[in-house]
Scaffold this motif. Structure first.
Motif, PDB file in Angstrom:
ATOM      1  N   THR A 128      81.450  53.187 -13.226  1.00 28.56           N
ATOM      2  CA  THR A 128      82.142  51.915 -13.201  1.00 28.56           C
ATOM      3  C   THR A 128      81.941  51.211 -11.856  1.00 28.56           C
ATOM      4  OG1 THR A 128      83.812  52.727 -14.735  1.00 28.56           O
ATOM      5  CG2 THR A 128      84.354  50.762 -13.462  1.00 28.56           C
ATOM      6  N   LYS A 129      81.494  49.971 -11.949  1.00 26.97           N
ATOM      7  CA  LYS A 129      81.337  49.148 -10.766  1.00 26.97           C
ATOM      8  C   LYS A 129      82.070  47.833 -11.003  1.00 26.97           C
ATOM      9  CE  LYS A 129      76.761  51.066  -9.734  1.00 26.97           C
ATOM     10  NZ  LYS A 129      75.316  50.767  -9.511  1.00 26.97           N
ATOM     11  N   TYR A 130      82.354  47.136  -9.934  1.00 26.74           N
ATOM     12  CA  TYR A 130      83.098  45.892 -10.021  1.00 26.74           C
ATOM     13  C   TYR A 130      82.228  44.743  -9.520  1.00 26.74           C
ATOM     14  CZ  TYR A 130      86.977  49.084 -10.598  1.00 26.74           C
ATOM     15  OH  TYR A 130      87.796  50.083 -11.053  1.00 26.74           O
ATOM     16  N   VAL A 131      82.219  43.670 -10.291  1.00 27.24           N
ATOM     17  CA  VAL A 131      81.413  42.501  -9.947  1.00 27.24           C
ATOM     18  C   VAL A 131      82.265  41.248 -10.128  1.00 27.24           C
ATOM     19  CG1 VAL A 131      79.434  41.079 -10.604  1.00 27.24           C
ATOM     20  CG2 VAL A 131      79.210  43.558 -10.582  1.00 27.24           C
ATOM     21  N   THR A 132      82.171  40.336  -9.182  1.00 32.26           N
ATOM     22  CA  THR A 132      82.785  39.019  -9.321  1.00 32.26           C
ATOM     23  C   THR A 132      81.664  37.986  -9.384  1.00 32.26           C
ATOM     24  OG1 THR A 132      84.753  39.662  -8.069  1.00 32.26           O
ATOM     25  CG2 THR A 132      84.340  37.304  -8.323  1.00 32.26           C
ATOM     26  N   ILE A 133      81.634  37.232 -10.464  1.00 41.71           N
ATOM     27  CA  ILE A 133      80.618  36.194 -10.637  1.00 41.71           C
ATOM     28  C   ILE A 133      81.251  34.829 -10.362  1.00 41.71           C
ATOM     29  CG2 ILE A 133      79.131  35.010 -12.291  1.00 41.71           C
ATOM     30  CD1 ILE A 133      78.552  37.662 -13.586  1.00 41.71           C
ATOM     31  N   TYR A 134      80.662  34.095  -9.438  1.00 38.98           N
ATOM     32  CA  TYR A 134      81.056  32.718  -9.146  1.00 38.98           C
ATOM     33  C   TYR A 134      80.040  31.803  -9.821  1.00 38.98           C
ATOM     34  CZ  TYR A 134      84.267  34.381  -5.508  1.00 38.98           C
ATOM     35  OH  TYR A 134      85.278  34.996  -4.827  1.00 38.98           O
ATOM     36  N   PHE A 135      80.518  31.006 -10.766  1.00 41.26           N
ATOM     37  CA  PHE A 135      79.641  30.126 -11.548  1.00 41.26           C
ATOM     38  C   PHE A 135      79.874  28.690 -11.103  1.00 41.26           C
ATOM     39  CE2 PHE A 135      78.421  27.526 -15.158  1.00 41.26           C
ATOM     40  CZ  PHE A 135      77.278  28.142 -15.638  1.00 41.26           C
ATOM     41  N   ASN A 136      78.845  28.071 -10.573  1.00 34.62           N
ATOM     42  CA  ASN A 136      78.948  26.724 -10.033  1.00 34.62           C
ATOM     43  C   ASN A 136      78.810  25.685 -11.146  1.00 34.62           C
ATOM     44  OD1 ASN A 136      78.943  24.469  -8.419  1.00 34.62           O
ATOM     45  ND2 ASN A 136      77.002  24.894  -7.414  1.00 34.62           N
ATOM     46  N   ILE A 137      79.850  24.874 -11.353  1.00 36.23           N
ATOM     47  CA  ILE A 137      79.765  23.819 -12.372  1.00 36.23           C
ATOM     48  C   ILE A 137      79.306  22.491 -11.783  1.00 36.23           C
ATOM     49  CG2 ILE A 137      81.537  24.897 -13.804  1.00 36.23           C
ATOM     50  CD1 ILE A 137      83.383  22.531 -12.854  1.00 36.23           C
ATOM     51  N   ILE A 255      76.558  34.773  -7.093  1.00 41.58           N
ATOM     52  CA  ILE A 255      76.714  33.325  -7.238  1.00 41.58           C
ATOM     53  C   ILE A 255      75.670  32.790  -8.210  1.00 41.58           C
ATOM     54  CG2 ILE A 255      76.661  31.092  -6.095  1.00 41.58           C
ATOM     55  CD1 ILE A 255      77.589  32.358  -3.578  1.00 41.58           C
ATOM     56  N   PHE A 256      76.146  32.208  -9.310  1.00 41.40           N
ATOM     57  CA  PHE A 256      75.290  31.415 -10.192  1.00 41.40           C
ATOM     58  C   PHE A 256      75.363  29.989  -9.669  1.00 41.40           C
ATOM     59  CE2 PHE A 256      74.590  34.725 -13.165  1.00 41.40           C
ATOM     60  CZ  PHE A 256      73.633  34.286 -14.078  1.00 41.40           C
TER      61      PHE A 256
END
Length: 286
Positions: A128-137, A255-256
């Motif tokens: 198990t790993k943790y990821v935070t995705i920031y999606f730029n709108i 970061i997307f």
């Protein structure tokens, strides 16, 4: 909604954070227009193609209730096409001697041993790993709707796949713009690490430019701190280097950002997904 105003990089920053789309839409509905912002692009009925929806009300309904149009079905088809090509495996297969199985173990049978069959067991790759995705709108005017759409499809497919690989994924949408001495920075917490991916709820904000050009522009129209120079232009999108300086990033953050930085042109989903994954560090997915 949480709001804070502070100074950073010699600019006044108006930062707002919403924990759900319902909270966001409610805030927009009760907001009072800032008299210094005279333009009303969010409700402009003459630029439907550019705005992503026919009306502001349509954008609100899509945001609250999800999209049940053929466009959502198209997303599922595109995502399935992409998912089929993702080649990283979640399970490890191993053949073992067993009481039951799909083929006889001839030596054990001849010797009278009880484990006379061969079976396959699967070991889950539990890590198990943790990821935070920031999606730029945020969007530059030169980007097409197809680029924004493909970026959403690729991101949603990546989240789905990471969860199948036992990652716990948080999803934050954000928008950041500046105009002269002011920055408006907005966060939308749309998925916690314990929530499963809900494609229908995320489809509209992540693939339709109306979330920015109808709803986020409305937020700017009702933000009392913004000065008159925001009228008409609604600010300029922050550069990626500037975005990083405003985000609270960790070594598990992704970061997307803008489509061209990810190699997304809105023309070839599989090729562009492969390029995006390489840019993000997931080289072995496609």
């Amino acid at each position: 909604m949480r709001k804070q105003i502070y100074t950073k990089n010699d600019k006044q920053v108006i930062e707002q954070e919403f924990d759900s789309l319902a909270e966001y839409c409610e805030y927009l509905s009760y907001g009072t227009f800032n008299p210094k912002i005279t333009s009303k692009t969010s409700t402009d009925s003459t630029r439907n193609e550019w705005s992503g929806t026919t009306t502001y009300e349509e954008a609100i309904n899509l945001c609250l209730y999800g999209d049940y149009s053929n466009k959502f079905n198209e997303l599922i088809e595109l995502k399935d096409e992409l998912d089929d090509k993702i080649n990283e495996k979640r399970r490890t297969a191993q053949s073992v001697e067993s009481l039951q199985g799909y083929i006889p173990h001839v030596p054990n049978y001849l010797k009278g041993f009880p484990l006379q069959m061969i079976n396959t067991i699967y070991t889950e790759n539990k890590n198990t790993k943790y990821v935070t995705i920031y999606f730029n709108i945020s969007q530059l005017q030169t980007y097409t709707k197809e680029q924004f759409y493909y970026k959403g499809v690729i991101c949603l497919s990546l989240i789905d796949h990471l969860e199948k690989l036992d990652y716990q994924v948080s999803l934050k949408l954000f928008a950041g713009s500046y105009c002269q001495n002011q920055v408006i920075l907005t966060f939308f917490n749309l998925k916690t690490e314990t929530e499963r991916l809900n494609l229908r709820n995320l489809f509209f904000p992540m693939t339709n430019v109306a979330f920015l050009r109808r709803l986020h522009f409305r937020l700017r129209e009702i933000t009392p701190e913004l000065e008159a120079h925001w009228s008409g232009i609604y600010g300029y999108s922050l550069k990626s280097s500037e975005i990083r300086s405003y985000l609270d990033l960790t070594n598990t953050s992704i970061i997307f950002s803008y489509p061209d930085e990810l190699g997304i042109a809105g023309k070839n989903l599989l090729a562009e997904a492969k390029k995006a994954y390489e840019v993000l560090g997931f080289n072995n997915l496609l």
